[in-house]
Design a protein around this motif. Structure first.
Motif, PDB file in Angstrom:
ATOM      1  N   ARG A  24      39.342  39.902  30.934  1.00  0.00           N
ATOM      2  CA  ARG A  24      39.841  41.267  31.035  1.00  0.00           C
ATOM      3  C   ARG A  24      39.421  41.920  32.348  1.00  0.00           C
ATOM      4  O   ARG A  24      40.217  42.616  32.985  1.00  0.00           O
ATOM      5  N   LEU A  25      38.167  41.687  32.757  1.00  0.00           N
ATOM      6  CA  LEU A  25      37.717  42.222  34.048  1.00  0.00           C
ATOM      7  C   LEU A  25      38.552  41.646  35.185  1.00  0.00           C
ATOM      8  O   LEU A  25      39.006  42.376  36.065  1.00  0.00           O
ATOM      9  N   ARG A  26      38.737  40.334  35.179  1.00  0.00           N
ATOM     10  CA  ARG A  26      39.487  39.660  36.239  1.00  0.00           C
ATOM     11  C   ARG A  26      40.926  40.165  36.289  1.00  0.00           C
ATOM     12  O   ARG A  26      41.439  40.495  37.362  1.00  0.00           O
ATOM     13  N   ASP A  27      41.572  40.238  35.124  1.00  0.00           N
ATOM     14  CA  ASP A  27      42.972  40.683  35.072  1.00  0.00           C
ATOM     15  C   ASP A  27      43.117  42.135  35.517  1.00  0.00           C
ATOM     16  O   ASP A  27      44.029  42.467  36.274  1.00  0.00           O
ATOM     17  N   ALA A  28      42.224  42.995  35.042  1.00  0.00           N
ATOM     18  CA  ALA A  28      42.301  44.415  35.412  1.00  0.00           C
ATOM     19  C   ALA A  28      42.087  44.598  36.906  1.00  0.00           C
ATOM     20  O   ALA A  28      42.778  45.389  37.550  1.00  0.00           O
ATOM     21  N   CYS A  29      41.170  43.838  37.471  1.00  0.00           N
ATOM     22  CA  CYS A  29      40.919  43.938  38.911  1.00  0.00           C
ATOM     23  C   CYS A  29      42.123  43.420  39.696  1.00  0.00           C
ATOM     24  O   CYS A  29      42.545  44.043  40.669  1.00  0.00           O
ATOM     25  N   ALA A  30      42.672  42.300  39.261  1.00  0.00           N
ATOM     26  CA  ALA A  30      43.806  41.700  39.970  1.00  0.00           C
ATOM     27  C   ALA A  30      45.023  42.613  39.976  1.00  0.00           C
ATOM     28  O   ALA A  30      45.776  42.653  40.956  1.00  0.00           O
ATOM     29  N   THR A  31      45.207  43.363  38.893  1.00  0.00           N
ATOM     30  CA  THR A  31      46.366  44.260  38.802  1.00  0.00           C
ATOM     31  C   THR A  31      46.040  45.682  39.243  1.00  0.00           C
ATOM     32  O   THR A  31      46.890  46.563  39.161  1.00  0.00           O
ATOM     33  N   ARG A  32      44.799  45.888  39.685  1.00  0.00           N
ATOM     34  CA  ARG A  32      44.337  47.206  40.131  1.00  0.00           C
ATOM     35  C   ARG A  32      44.464  48.248  39.026  1.00  0.00           C
ATOM     36  O   ARG A  32      44.765  49.412  39.261  1.00  0.00           O
ATOM     37  N   TRP A  34      42.535  50.301  37.103  1.00  0.00           N
ATOM     38  CA  TRP A  34      41.170  50.803  37.115  1.00  0.00           C
ATOM     39  C   TRP A  34      40.752  51.349  35.755  1.00  0.00           C
ATOM     40  O   TRP A  34      39.568  51.270  35.390  1.00  0.00           O
ATOM     41  N   THR A  35      41.692  51.868  34.976  1.00  0.00           N
ATOM     42  CA  THR A  35      41.367  52.358  33.638  1.00  0.00           C
ATOM     43  C   THR A  35      40.951  51.196  32.738  1.00  0.00           C
ATOM     44  O   THR A  35      39.933  51.280  32.040  1.00  0.00           O
ATOM     45  N   ALA A  36      41.723  50.125  32.759  1.00  0.00           N
ATOM     46  CA  ALA A  36      41.380  48.949  31.951  1.00  0.00           C
ATOM     47  C   ALA A  36      40.074  48.330  32.435  1.00  0.00           C
ATOM     48  O   ALA A  36      39.266  47.855  31.628  1.00  0.00           O
ATOM     49  N   LEU A  37      39.858  48.341  33.727  1.00  0.00           N
ATOM     50  CA  LEU A  37      38.618  47.798  34.285  1.00  0.00           C
ATOM     51  C   LEU A  37      37.422  48.611  33.801  1.00  0.00           C
ATOM     52  O   LEU A  37      36.400  48.052  33.403  1.00  0.00           O
ATOM     53  N   THR A  38      37.560  49.910  33.790  1.00  0.00           N
ATOM     54  CA  THR A  38      36.485  50.787  33.317  1.00  0.00           C
ATOM     55  C   THR A  38      36.181  50.524  31.845  1.00  0.00           C
ATOM     56  O   THR A  38      35.018  50.443  31.442  1.00  0.00           O
ATOM     57  N   ARG A  39      37.238  50.366  31.037  1.00  0.00           N
ATOM     58  CA  ARG A  39      37.043  50.078  29.612  1.00  0.00           C
ATOM     59  C   ARG A  39      36.340  48.742  29.397  1.00  0.00           C
ATOM     60  O   ARG A  39      35.405  48.653  28.595  1.00  0.00           O
ATOM     61  N   ARG A  66      28.100  32.992  34.375  1.00  0.00           N
ATOM     62  CA  ARG A  66      29.453  32.991  34.959  1.00  0.00           C
ATOM     63  C   ARG A  66      30.030  34.405  34.956  1.00  0.00           C
ATOM     64  O   ARG A  66      30.651  34.830  35.924  1.00  0.00           O
ATOM     65  N   LEU A  67      29.788  35.126  33.863  1.00  0.00           N
ATOM     66  CA  LEU A  67      30.271  36.501  33.790  1.00  0.00           C
ATOM     67  C   LEU A  67      29.554  37.384  34.797  1.00  0.00           C
ATOM     68  O   LEU A  67      30.173  38.241  35.424  1.00  0.00           O
ATOM     69  N   ARG A  68      28.282  37.164  34.989  1.00  0.00           N
ATOM     70  CA  ARG A  68      27.514  37.938  35.982  1.00  0.00           C
ATOM     71  C   ARG A  68      28.101  37.715  37.378  1.00  0.00           C
ATOM     72  O   ARG A  68      28.282  38.662  38.142  1.00  0.00           O
ATOM     73  N   ALA A  69      28.421  36.461  37.716  1.00  0.00           N
ATOM     74  CA  ALA A  69      29.006  36.158  39.025  1.00  0.00           C
ATOM     75  C   ALA A  69      30.388  36.805  39.164  1.00  0.00           C
ATOM     76  O   ALA A  69      30.717  37.379  40.213  1.00  0.00           O
ATOM     77  N   LEU A  70      31.185  36.723  38.106  1.00  0.00           N
ATOM     78  CA  LEU A  70      32.512  37.353  38.131  1.00  0.00           C
ATOM     79  C   LEU A  70      32.375  38.866  38.278  1.00  0.00           C
ATOM     80  O   LEU A  70      33.105  39.485  39.050  1.00  0.00           O
ATOM     81  N   HIS A  71      31.446  39.443  37.538  1.00  0.00           N
ATOM     82  CA  HIS A  71      31.239  40.897  37.608  1.00  0.00           C
ATOM     83  C   HIS A  71      30.864  41.305  39.031  1.00  0.00           C
ATOM     84  O   HIS A  71      31.331  42.332  39.533  1.00  0.00           O
ATOM     85  N   GLU A  72      30.049  40.513  39.684  1.00  0.00           N
ATOM     86  CA  GLU A  72      29.662  40.811  41.071  1.00  0.00           C
ATOM     87  C   GLU A  72      30.881  40.743  41.998  1.00  0.00           C
ATOM     88  O   GLU A  72      31.034  41.579  42.893  1.00  0.00           O
TER      89      GLU A  72
END
Length: 114
Positions: A24-32, A34-39, A66-72
């Motif tokens: 979800r973080l990756r997808d929200a970031c890729a599509t910009r 920001w609301t989904a990314l915040t959630r 792996r999630l920590r690296a993705l989050h960074e």
């Protein structure tokens, strides 16, 4: 998330929950989105607050790493976007002064014609 979604998520193994949040973080970031990314980030914070790090299995620890690296990576992308937007706003502020001066000089021309 509603109560039914919370119950379903809490019954999901930790590794799967970490993977889902990562996606979800990756997808929200890729599509910009920001609301989904915040959630997703808030849900991640809630999950991490409830985890007992000492009780995690090696597989769960790996998923967490792996999630920590993705989050960074996502955090870095957010910072780049913030910098880009800040630069665009600064440029607009600079241009606004020019537009204002142009508008005032245009108004002066109208006044002299009247």
């Amino acid at each position: 998330m509603d109560e039914q979604g919370d119950a379903m998520l809490s019954s999901t193994p930790v590794t799967a929950r970490l993977q889902m949040l990562g996606e979800r973080l990756r997808d929200a970031c890729a599509t910009r989105n920001w609301t989904a990314l915040t959630r997703a980030d808030a849900e991640l914070a809630q999950l991490l607050g409830a985890l007992d790090g000492a009780a995690l299995s090696p597989g769960e620890r790996g998923a967490l790493q792996r999630l920590r690296a993705l989050h960074e990576q996502v955090r870095g992308e957010c910072q780049r976007e913030l910098d880009r937007v800040g630069e665009a706003l600064a440029q607009m502020r600079q241009q606004r002064q020019g537009w204002s001066a142009y508008a005032q000089s245009h108004d002066w021309g109208m006044e002299t014609q009247a």
